[in-house]
Scaffold this active site. Structure first.
Site, PDB file in Angstrom:
ATOM      1  N   ASP A 121      32.003  43.129  35.248  1.00  0.00           N
ATOM      2  CA  ASP A 121      32.576  44.054  36.622  1.00  0.00           C
ATOM      3  C   ASP A 121      31.394  44.828  37.149  1.00  0.00           C
ATOM      4  O   ASP A 121      30.257  44.951  36.828  1.00  0.00           O
ATOM      5  CB  ASP A 121      33.503  45.092  36.101  1.00  0.00           C
ATOM      6  CG  ASP A 121      35.160  44.604  35.961  1.00  0.00           C
ATOM      7  OD1 ASP A 121      35.198  43.300  36.408  1.00  0.00           O
ATOM      8  OD2 ASP A 121      35.643  45.207  35.445  1.00  0.00           O
TER       9      ASP A 121
ATOM     10  N   LYS B  37      35.003  44.730  41.803  1.00  0.00           N
ATOM     11  CA  LYS B  37      35.765  45.143  42.778  1.00  0.00           C
ATOM     12  C   LYS B  37      35.253  46.489  43.193  1.00  0.00           C
ATOM     13  O   LYS B  37      35.048  47.493  42.847  1.00  0.00           O
ATOM     14  CB  LYS B  37      37.253  45.353  42.158  1.00  0.00           C
ATOM     15  CG  LYS B  37      37.955  43.944  41.462  1.00  0.00           C
ATOM     16  CD  LYS B  37      39.451  44.423  41.143  1.00  0.00           C
ATOM     17  CE  LYS B  37      39.903  43.177  40.609  1.00  0.00           C
ATOM     18  NZ  LYS B  37      39.581  42.764  39.346  1.00  0.00           N
TER      19      LYS B  37
ATOM     20  N   MET C 146      40.187  57.088  40.834  1.00  0.00           N
ATOM     21  CA  MET C 146      40.246  56.343  42.071  1.00  0.00           C
ATOM     22  C   MET C 146      40.982  57.313  42.890  1.00  0.00           C
ATOM     23  O   MET C 146      42.055  56.972  43.718  1.00  0.00           O
ATOM     24  CB  MET C 146      41.363  55.125  41.893  1.00  0.00           C
ATOM     25  CG  MET C 146      40.441  54.169  40.830  1.00  0.00           C
ATOM     26  SD  MET C 146      41.559  52.645  40.410  1.00  0.00           S
ATOM     27  CE  MET C 146      42.818  53.394  39.207  1.00  0.00           C
TER      28      MET C 146
END
Length: 258
Positions: free
Chosen positions: A34, A56, A170
């Protein structure tokens, strides 16, 4: 024999990966990694290992989750040892559960290697304990992003009213909305809030304030960042060990002391 290791690489500090996680990197024939892992961990891969970037960003995914699941199964069914290297912990907002489900459906053997999640590590490196017997006896790790068909109001009401400390992943882009929900469901304006960007790394940056003024103060903070809400944030001024050590190191370098 284990075919796939779903590994938590930790929050960014190279030294915070587990011994078991490091071994899984070293034995892998294929590593799917990642964006937020410490890239130096890939230096531990054996010669000839295939490295596949799966990173991502909020506005762009290098590979879809369906494609990632397919690649895990594809390489494992070829008899290769596959390590899925994920930032933080694979089962804490890391979609590790979805990847494990895909493997289980194909009867592919796998192992979960837990990692240190940023919801604990970023506050700790900012001098904020998520629990403390004088300030907080409960903590919730929650997402600032919700599925479109979910009951967002019920969700926020439940967590705001039931937990002393909130660690929000997030959520930086939705900070004004989050502060509105905190106020709506009972948190006072003076409730302490901290934002920790790039926690546990040399780029770590921390901003503190209250629900009343944290949005105004947050202009210098970008993703990836953790939001911490609760009275434990008050301890930062006494316990900010990591950033203080970085400042001392910079002073030593400036004066020629090594």
């Amino acid at each position: 024999m284990t075919n796939v290791y779903i590994v938590g690489a930790g929050p960014g500090d190279y030294d915070l990966i587990t011994v078991k996680g490091l071994k899984a990197i070293q034995k892998a024939d294929v590593i799917l990694y990642d964006r937020l892992i410490n890239q130096e961990l890939l230096d531990e891969a054996k010669e000839g290992a295939e490295l596949i970037f799966c990173g991502k960003r909020p506005d762009h995914h290098a590979l879809s989750q369906t494609t990632i699941n397919h690649l895990l199964c594809k390489h494992a069914l070829k008899g290769k040892v596959v390590t899925r290297l994920k930032g933080g912990d694979p089962f804490v907002f890391g979609r590790g559960g979805e990847e494990a489900e895909a493997l289980a459906k194909r009867s592919i053997s796998y192992e979960i290697v837990p990692g240190i999640t940023s919801g604990i590590a970023a506050p700790a490196y900012a001098g904020i304990p998520v629990t403390h017997r004088d300030y907080s006896s409960s903590v919730a790790f929650i997402s600032g992003v919700h599925k479109k068909d979910s009951d967002e109001e019920a969700y926020w009401e439940r967590v705001v009213k039931s937990m002393d400390t909130l660690c929000i992943y997030m959520g930086v882009k939705k900070l004004p909305h989050i502060c509105e929900r905190l106020l709506k469901y009972g948190r006072p304006l003076h409730t302490p809030v901290a934002l920790v960007q790039w926690g546990t790394t040399e780029e770590q940056k921390t901003v503190t304030g209250t629900i009343e003024d944290i949005v105004e103060k947050s202009s210098m903070i970008e993703n990836p960042a953790m939001i911490i809400v609760g009275d434990v944030v008050r301890l930062r001024e006494r316990l900010k060990w990591f950033e203080s050590s970085l400042e001392e190191n910079l002073k030593d370098m400036a004066t020629g002391i090594v």
